[in-house]
Write a protein that holds these residues in place. Sequence first.
Motif, PDB file in Angstrom:
ATOM      1  N   LEU A  59      51.166  41.788  -6.850  1.00 22.33           N
ATOM      2  CA  LEU A  59      51.134  40.341  -7.072  1.00 22.33           C
ATOM      3  C   LEU A  59      50.203  39.992  -8.222  1.00 22.33           C
ATOM      4  CD1 LEU A  59      50.947  39.177  -3.328  1.00 22.33           C
ATOM      5  CD2 LEU A  59      52.983  39.425  -4.776  1.00 22.33           C
ATOM      6  N   ALA A  60      50.778  39.499  -9.320  1.00 19.70           N
ATOM      7  CA  ALA A  60      49.997  39.157 -10.512  1.00 19.70           C
ATOM      8  C   ALA A  60      50.411  37.799 -11.056  1.00 19.70           C
ATOM      9  CB  ALA A  60      50.178  40.232 -11.573  1.00 19.70           C
ATOM     10  N   GLY A  61      50.843  36.912 -10.167  1.00 24.25           N
ATOM     11  CA  GLY A  61      51.329  35.617 -10.617  1.00 24.25           C
ATOM     12  C   GLY A  61      50.356  34.478 -10.423  1.00 24.25           C
ATOM     13  N   GLY A  62      49.147  34.783  -9.905  1.00 27.10           N
ATOM     14  CA  GLY A  62      48.174  33.734  -9.636  1.00 27.10           C
ATOM     15  C   GLY A  62      47.545  33.161 -10.892  1.00 27.10           C
ATOM     16  N   ASP A 153      47.227  42.855  -4.164  1.00 29.07           N
ATOM     17  CA  ASP A 153      46.774  41.857  -5.132  1.00 29.07           C
ATOM     18  C   ASP A 153      46.328  42.559  -6.410  1.00 29.07           C
ATOM     19  OD1 ASP A 153      47.074  39.662  -3.353  1.00 29.07           O
ATOM     20  OD2 ASP A 153      45.164  40.172  -2.406  1.00 29.07           O
ATOM     21  N   ALA A 154      46.864  42.133  -7.540  1.00 30.02           N
ATOM     22  CA  ALA A 154      46.454  42.716  -8.818  1.00 30.02           C
ATOM     23  C   ALA A 154      44.970  42.505  -9.064  1.00 30.02           C
ATOM     24  CB  ALA A 154      47.271  42.104  -9.956  1.00 30.02           C
ATOM     25  N   ILE A 257      36.817  44.493  -3.388  1.00 25.82           N
ATOM     26  CA  ILE A 257      36.695  43.038  -3.462  1.00 25.82           C
ATOM     27  C   ILE A 257      37.851  42.438  -4.261  1.00 25.82           C
ATOM     28  CG2 ILE A 257      34.185  43.095  -3.264  1.00 25.82           C
ATOM     29  CD1 ILE A 257      34.029  42.600  -6.294  1.00 25.82           C
ATOM     30  N   LYS A 258      38.141  41.186  -3.978  1.00 30.30           N
ATOM     31  CA  LYS A 258      39.126  40.456  -4.767  1.00 30.30           C
ATOM     32  C   LYS A 258      38.372  39.657  -5.828  1.00 30.30           C
ATOM     33  CE  LYS A 258      43.105  37.358  -4.428  1.00 30.30           C
ATOM     34  NZ  LYS A 258      43.975  36.570  -3.508  1.00 30.30           N
TER      35      LYS A 258
END
Length: 280
Positions: A59-62, A153-154, A257-258
């Motif tokens: 997921l890299a669309g944020g 998450d990317a 971590i994010k």
Amino acid sequence: YTLSRSTKIFAADGAFRRPFTMSLFPRLFVALLILKAADALFLRMRAEGAVQNVAVVLLAGGVGSRMKADRPKQFLTLAGKPVLEHTLELFRGIDGVQQIVLVLDKQYRGEWERFAAADPRLVFADPGEERQDSVESGLAQVPEWASLVAVHDAARPLVTPKEIYEVLRDGEEHGAAVLGVPMKATVKESEDGEFVLRTIPRKRLWEIQTPQVIKPEILRRGFQKVKELSLEVTDDVSIVEQLGEPVKITVGEYTNIKLTTPEDMQIAESIMEERRKLSV
């Protein structure tokens, strides 16, 4: 001070000052080498028995508004290259990964096309309005032969191969698995945001990370139920929970971590630097 053969430190006048173990530092160095060798052996064993036919939905669309940067956080530079590149390279190196679905807006795909050209496993999908929409979009690109889907998450470039292999194993065995760490903070519940209702027992709480690993048929059934009930979910295994299916917690590391704030970027740089030193 002069050092005697008995590893005790004496002053110039010959008076004993304090004991000193010369072997302490060599022992620490040897212990570090042993730990590195054991970790390398573990990874080889994991890779040899790795789950096959894994599809990764990255997921890299944020937008990453909390980062307060001039571009989405997945494109910020971390240790000399974009965050997304770190994450992408990590999963490209995991044995058993046969497809990587990069959920990325078309306007940003230009510079990433070269990765797809070099690696036929990489395909693109469009992001949705919410996380669950982006995951479903990525899932639509997952082929029928895939044994597992790992959603990641990317903006979590610090997850280790060891963690990935372990959560994949758990996902294969239980149908769904997720990386998590025991909650450190005390958590309190409030109904009105002004007064404490109760304190939730910390020993029952886990901070959930990614990858979140699910068998494709379970995830597809979960999405169908979420649509039927018009539910909103904040993470991927929540979809599995709606089916009443078990989700295994794979114990991860606090370093996964994010990247959300500028401070997180500084922490990530420090973690990467420490890992670099240990690998030398």
